[in-house]
Design a protein around this motif. Structure first.
Motif, mmCIF file in Angstrom:
data_model
loop_
_atom_site.group_PDB
_atom_site.id
_atom_site.type_symbol
_atom_site.label_atom_id
_atom_site.label_comp_id
_atom_site.label_asym_id
_atom_site.label_seq_id
_atom_site.Cartn_x
_atom_site.Cartn_y
_atom_site.Cartn_z
ATOM 1 N N HIS A 11 -6.614 7.062 -3.160
ATOM 2 C CA HIS A 11 -5.676 6.984 -1.844
ATOM 3 C C HIS A 11 -6.509 6.576 -0.670
ATOM 4 O O HIS A 11 -6.426 5.988 0.255
ATOM 5 C CB HIS A 11 -5.014 8.530 -1.594
ATOM 6 C CG HIS A 11 -3.985 8.980 -2.518
ATOM 7 N ND1 HIS A 11 -2.856 7.774 -2.556
ATOM 8 C CD2 HIS A 11 -3.520 9.785 -3.334
ATOM 9 C CE1 HIS A 11 -1.876 8.585 -3.414
ATOM 10 N NE2 HIS A 11 -2.351 9.683 -3.801
ATOM 11 N N ILE B 104 -7.457 3.071 -0.805
ATOM 12 C CA ILE B 104 -6.263 2.214 -0.462
ATOM 13 C C ILE B 104 -6.150 1.842 0.990
ATOM 14 O O ILE B 104 -5.806 0.965 1.820
ATOM 15 C CB ILE B 104 -5.098 2.475 -0.998
ATOM 16 C CG1 ILE B 104 -4.776 2.347 -2.452
ATOM 17 C CG2 ILE B 104 -3.788 1.946 -0.208
ATOM 18 C CD1 ILE B 104 -3.748 3.443 -3.321
ATOM 19 N N ASP B 105 -6.347 3.160 1.732
ATOM 20 C CA ASP B 105 -6.470 3.309 3.393
ATOM 21 C C ASP B 105 -7.631 2.387 3.826
ATOM 22 O O ASP B 105 -7.281 2.075 4.889
ATOM 23 C CB ASP B 105 -6.314 4.621 3.793
ATOM 24 C CG ASP B 105 -5.262 5.560 3.580
ATOM 25 O OD1 ASP B 105 -4.060 4.969 3.351
ATOM 26 O OD2 ASP B 105 -5.320 6.846 3.428
ATOM 27 N N PRO C 163 0.703 -1.155 0.052
ATOM 28 C CA PRO C 163 -0.096 0.024 -0.087
ATOM 29 C C PRO C 163 0.785 1.396 0.077
ATOM 30 O O PRO C 163 0.571 2.353 -0.625
ATOM 31 C CB PRO C 163 -1.001 -0.231 1.147
ATOM 32 C CG PRO C 163 -0.238 -1.341 1.992
ATOM 33 C CD PRO C 163 0.252 -2.104 1.117
ATOM 34 N N GLU C 164 1.837 1.353 0.892
ATOM 35 C CA GLU C 164 2.610 2.908 0.824
ATOM 36 C C GLU C 164 3.530 2.809 -0.600
ATOM 37 O O GLU C 164 3.421 4.067 -1.242
ATOM 38 C CB GLU C 164 3.519 2.504 1.875
ATOM 39 C CG GLU C 164 3.010 2.592 3.318
ATOM 40 C CD GLU C 164 1.966 3.850 3.296
ATOM 41 O OE1 GLU C 164 2.651 5.067 2.921
ATOM 42 O OE2 GLU C 164 0.874 3.649 3.993
ATOM 43 N N LYS D 136 -7.387 10.859 -5.404
ATOM 44 C CA LYS D 136 -7.990 11.248 -3.954
ATOM 45 C C LYS D 136 -8.907 10.028 -3.397
ATOM 46 O O LYS D 136 -8.508 9.512 -2.645
ATOM 47 C CB LYS D 136 -8.738 12.456 -4.004
ATOM 48 C CG LYS D 136 -8.983 12.825 -2.676
ATOM 49 C CD LYS D 136 -9.898 14.293 -2.336
ATOM 50 C CE LYS D 136 -10.406 14.334 -0.850
ATOM 51 N NZ LYS D 136 -11.065 15.744 -0.948
ATOM 52 N N ARG E 169 1.208 9.275 -6.758
ATOM 53 C CA ARG E 169 1.519 10.470 -6.348
ATOM 54 C C ARG E 169 2.537 10.918 -7.524
ATOM 55 O O ARG E 169 2.521 12.000 -7.884
ATOM 56 C CB ARG E 169 2.276 10.799 -5.046
ATOM 57 C CG ARG E 169 1.066 10.798 -3.821
ATOM 58 C CD ARG E 169 1.703 11.461 -2.551
ATOM 59 N NE ARG E 169 2.497 10.448 -1.791
ATOM 60 C CZ ARG E 169 2.273 9.239 -1.120
ATOM 61 N NH1 ARG E 169 0.977 9.616 -0.749
ATOM 62 N NH2 ARG E 169 3.028 8.575 -0.423
ATOM 63 N N HIS F 64 0.590 4.141 -3.019
ATOM 64 C CA HIS F 64 0.315 5.528 -2.649
ATOM 65 C C HIS F 64 1.394 6.481 -3.346
ATOM 66 O O HIS F 64 1.289 7.382 -4.116
ATOM 67 C CB HIS F 64 0.469 5.987 -1.253
ATOM 68 C CG HIS F 64 -0.799 5.545 -0.447
ATOM 69 N ND1 HIS F 64 -2.004 5.955 -0.882
ATOM 70 C CD2 HIS F 64 -1.020 4.793 0.660
ATOM 71 C CE1 HIS F 64 -2.969 5.542 -0.076
ATOM 72 N NE2 HIS F 64 -2.490 4.866 0.820
ATOM 73 N N GLU F 65 2.658 6.193 -3.240
ATOM 74 C CA GLU F 65 3.989 6.716 -3.748
ATOM 75 C C GLU F 65 3.947 6.738 -5.368
ATOM 76 O O GLU F 65 4.066 7.930 -5.876
ATOM 77 C CB GLU F 65 5.136 6.413 -3.357
ATOM 78 C CG GLU F 65 6.327 7.165 -3.675
ATOM 79 C CD GLU F 65 6.462 8.557 -3.523
ATOM 80 O OE1 GLU F 65 6.849 9.221 -4.263
ATOM 81 O OE2 GLU F 65 5.633 9.170 -2.429
#
Length: 311
Positions: free
Chosen positions: A239, A242-243, A202-203, A236, A210, A206-207
């Protein structure tokens, strides 16, 4: 769909109409494919070439965002029809094009040989001299039109995206999620992340998202399905989802695998139903499952693999 900036959208025919896209970029009489679908898509790829006024020998590149079979299963068969083309792939994926034995074995362990044969056909190796590894920043030159390869993990560690500055486009594979046209409303497209097994991170995802947004393209050309705009809003939403998916995974950490899997499928269905309703989609839960059932199953599996790795 009329081409924009010489970019042609190809429906590979996999699963259902408008599910699995590949792309053809045409520049000054030369071509580059981005992704190719399965073996069964090869005639469609060649037909798209013909419609664009190109012959197979005028294709220089087949760029693969990653080696999952709905994106790259037909790479060997297609390359065999393109005498001057080379396949471009993330360094982690190159060995699977040259010798697809392990790729086949991994998928077959999940689906079985019979389903694999029917769905994908046997995977044809690509000669090593026709495979180009594309690390971060690698430039694929198409008649002076640079196509920059970006290392974009999160969905898979061997995933790359392609930035076409001239076309103001990013070819995102599965990094910028899934955006099925059935969910389009007056508010525009809808997108959801894909945590398909086995390398959801997941992290990193996210990156990667971005990074793509920071390039400020006019459109993201997703594999499932087609170009989408309204990029800031979609990012948006990706993200946030995903969270939410991570939170669902944490909620069942330590539960028995049988209970965990069914609960995750139920919870993911609720999550997507809530999101598409907020987007203005008027379909029923059964209609949602008709569109997303396979993705919900795979996303649940991907979350479980991530949890088992210590997520």
């Amino acid at each position: 769909m009329a081409p924009s900036h010489g970019i042609h959208v190809i429906d590979t025919g996999f699963v259902r109409p408008r599910f699995d896209a590949a792309y053809l970029i045409v520049e000054q009489g030369r071509g580059a494919f981005v992704d190719c679908g399965t073996n069964a898509a090869v005639p469609r790829m060649l037909e798209a070439l013909d419609q664009a006024g190109l012959a197979p020998e005028q294709v220089d590149w087949l760029i693969l965002t990653h080696v999952h079979l709905d994106h790259a299963g037909g790479a060997g068969e297609l390359i065999a029809q393109l005498p001057n083309a080379r396949a471009v792939v993330h360094p982690r994926g190159a060995r699977h094009l040259i010798d697809p034995t392990q790729l086949w074995a991994g998928a077959s362990a999940v689906y079985g040989d019979e389903v694999m044969e029917k769905t994908y056909g046997r995977l044809r190796p690509i000669p090593a001299e026709r495979v180009v590894e594309a690390p971060e920043g690698h430039i694929v030159e198409l008649q002076g039109r640079p196509l920059r390869c970006l290392d974009t993990p999160g969905h898979a560690r061997h995933h790359l995206c392609v930035y076409d500055e001239q076309g103001r486009a990013c070819f995102t594979g599965d990094t910028f999620g899934l955006s099925y046209r059935e969910f389009d409303t007056e508010r525009g497209p809808f997108a959801l992340p894909t945590s398909t097994p086995v390398q959801f991170e997941p992290e990193a995802l996210h990156e990667s998202i971005r990074r793509l947004v920071a390039l400020q393209p006019e459109a993201m050309y997703v594999t499932h399905f087609g170009p989408v705009g309204d990029i800031e809003r979609l990012a948006k939403g990706l993200h946030a989802q995903i969270d939410a998916m991570v939170s669902l995974g944490h909620a069942v950490r330590g539960e028995p695998k049988e209970k965990r899997h069914e609960w995750l499928k139920w919870a993911l269905t609720d999550l997507y139903a809530e999101r598409v309703a907020a987007h203005g989609w008027k379909g029923t839960r059964d209609e949602l499952l008709e569109i997303l059932g396979m993705d919900i199953e795979l996303n649940a599996q991907g979350l479980e693999v991530w949890l088992d790795r210590g997520g």
